[in-house]
Design an enzyme around this catalytic site. Structure first.
Site, PDB file in Angstrom:
ATOM      1  N   HIS A  16      -2.479   2.690  -6.261  1.00 27.50           N
ATOM      2  CA  HIS A  16      -3.253   1.489  -5.943  1.00 27.50           C
ATOM      3  C   HIS A  16      -3.273   0.525  -7.126  1.00 27.50           C
ATOM      4  CE1 HIS A  16      -5.852  -0.559  -3.134  1.00 27.50           C
ATOM      5  NE2 HIS A  16      -6.713  -0.813  -4.093  1.00 27.50           N
ATOM      6  N   ARG A  71      -0.355  -1.798  -7.030  1.00 28.36           N
ATOM      7  CA  ARG A  71      -0.558  -2.905  -6.084  1.00 28.36           C
ATOM      8  C   ARG A  71      -1.408  -3.998  -6.738  1.00 28.36           C
ATOM      9  NH1 ARG A  71      -0.847  -4.339  -0.547  1.00 28.36           N
ATOM     10  NH2 ARG A  71      -2.931  -4.823   0.275  1.00 28.36           N
ATOM     11  N   HIS A 102      -3.267  -9.199   3.444  1.00 18.56           N
ATOM     12  CA  HIS A 102      -4.707  -9.333   3.634  1.00 18.56           C
ATOM     13  C   HIS A 102      -5.012 -10.373   4.708  1.00 18.56           C
ATOM     14  CE1 HIS A 102      -5.577  -7.796  -0.709  1.00 18.56           C
ATOM     15  NE2 HIS A 102      -5.430  -6.806   0.160  1.00 18.56           N
ATOM     16  N   TYR A 113      -8.428  -7.703  -5.987  1.00 14.85           N
ATOM     17  CA  TYR A 113      -7.282  -7.101  -6.660  1.00 14.85           C
ATOM     18  C   TYR A 113      -6.945  -7.777  -7.991  1.00 14.85           C
ATOM     19  CZ  TYR A 113      -6.143  -4.325  -2.581  1.00 14.85           C
ATOM     20  OH  TYR A 113      -6.194  -3.395  -1.571  1.00 14.85           O
ATOM     21  N   ARG A 147       0.873  -1.166   0.000  1.00  9.54           N
ATOM     22  CA  ARG A 147       0.000   0.000   0.000  1.00  9.54           C
ATOM     23  C   ARG A 147       0.916   1.224   0.000  1.00  9.54           C
ATOM     24  NH1 ARG A 147      -1.900  -3.545   3.980  1.00  9.54           N
ATOM     25  NH2 ARG A 147      -3.991  -4.415   3.555  1.00  9.54           N
ATOM     26  N   LYS A 200      -1.846  -2.301   7.957  1.00  2.00           N
ATOM     27  CA  LYS A 200      -3.055  -1.816   8.622  1.00  2.00           C
ATOM     28  C   LYS A 200      -3.218  -2.463   9.989  1.00  2.00           C
ATOM     29  CE  LYS A 200      -6.091  -0.573   4.756  1.00  2.00           C
ATOM     30  NZ  LYS A 200      -7.389  -0.849   4.093  1.00  2.00           N
TER      31      LYS A 200
END
Length: 286
Positions: A236, A239, A262, A271, A145, A169
């Site tokens: 993005h 990615r 993830h 994705y 990211r 995250k």
């Protein structure tokens, strides 16, 4: 309870749940916008318990008519209010979530952009800004990211084990191996481009000591326009290109999911973007 006081309590709640700084900032920005709107409408401070479904519907019309926001952006404001009012219900400040009664705006599904390896090479050859060019290569060959890449420091580079430490995250950490294709870009950047900048961050400029995602996206837009591509290439999209090209090379989707950081493989499938010709080739194997 005053809306402003409830908002501060909600902010502390988000921080307690270890939400990312960007997520907390986004919620607070959305809620401040709603608070300003309501304060103007009623000419004074508002209380959480006084908010009605009609207020929120009128606010959604305001976002469309006055702010001219796109459907996806308007939905984001609505979902921020829903989350905030869900918290208000749990705290028993209100009896029910009035925002849940407002339907989100229908959003047209946008075509996801995933560049081929050849297109990545074309893109890198077109970008003139040397630091941005490396940043694009770094984002693509790691699948990070942009906020993760933005925070990579020299201490996060483990040359002995050939890997990068990524702070993802929710403060979740993961390691990403340094790809062979990335190494020449990294060595050239450290030796010939970055220079002695007084900053611990890998992606840095002399002026600010950091490199913003906005500037990378600006250069990507400029390069895309120069190439004559009819596609929206962003950080993005790099990615997504990383994930899709690994899938094209028959890398297991579970491994791709781990590299992307993830927690669910369902998120990873979002994705992956294969074109019709590739799907035709696969189905012809039957």
């Amino acid at each position: 309870m005053l809306f402003s006081e409830a908002q501060e309590a909600f902010k502390k709640h988000l921080i307690y749940r270890e939400m990312s700084g960007e997520t907390v900032k986004g919620y607070m920005k959305d809620l401040r916008c709603f608070n300003r709107y309501m304060t103007d409408v009623y000419n004074g401070a508002i209380y959480v318990e006084d908010i009605t479904t009609d207020d929120i519907e009128e606010y959604m019309h305001y976002l469309l008519d006055e702010r001219e926001l796109a459907p996806r952006s308007r939905n984001r404001y609505l979902f921020s209010l829903r989350s905030f009012l869900n918290y208000a219900v749990k705290k028993q400040w209100v009896e029910h979530n009035v925002a849940s009664e407002v339907d989100p705006v229908k959003v047209m599904e946008e075509k996801k952009v995933a560049l081929t390896e050849e297109e990545i090479d074309e893109l890198l050859a077109t970008i003139k800004h040397k630091i941005v060019k490396f940043s694009v290569a770094f984002l693509y060959y790691t699948g990070m990211r942009v906020n993760e890449a933005h925070n990579i420091t020299f201490e996060d580079i483990d040359n002995e084990r050939n890997r990068l430490l990524v702070n993802g995250k929710g403060k979740k950490q993961r390691y990403i191996p340094i790809a062979k294709s990335l190494k020449p870009h990294l060595e050239n950047y450290l030796t010939n481009i970055r220079g002695p900048i007084d900053s611990p961050y890998l992606l840095a400029t002399k002026k600010t000591g950091r490199l913003s995602a906005g500037y990378i996206n600006y250069e990507l837009h400029r390069a895309t326009k120069e190439l004559g591509w009819d596609k929206n290439v962003t950080c993005h999209a790099l990615r997504r290109s990383f994930a899709t090209n690994l899938l094209r090379k028959r890398v297991d989707v579970f491994k791709i999911s781990k590299l992307l950081g993830h927690s669910s493989i369902k998120t990873t499938t979002v994705y992956l973007q294969l074109n019709e010709n590739e799907l035709q080739t696969d189905i012809d194997k039957l």
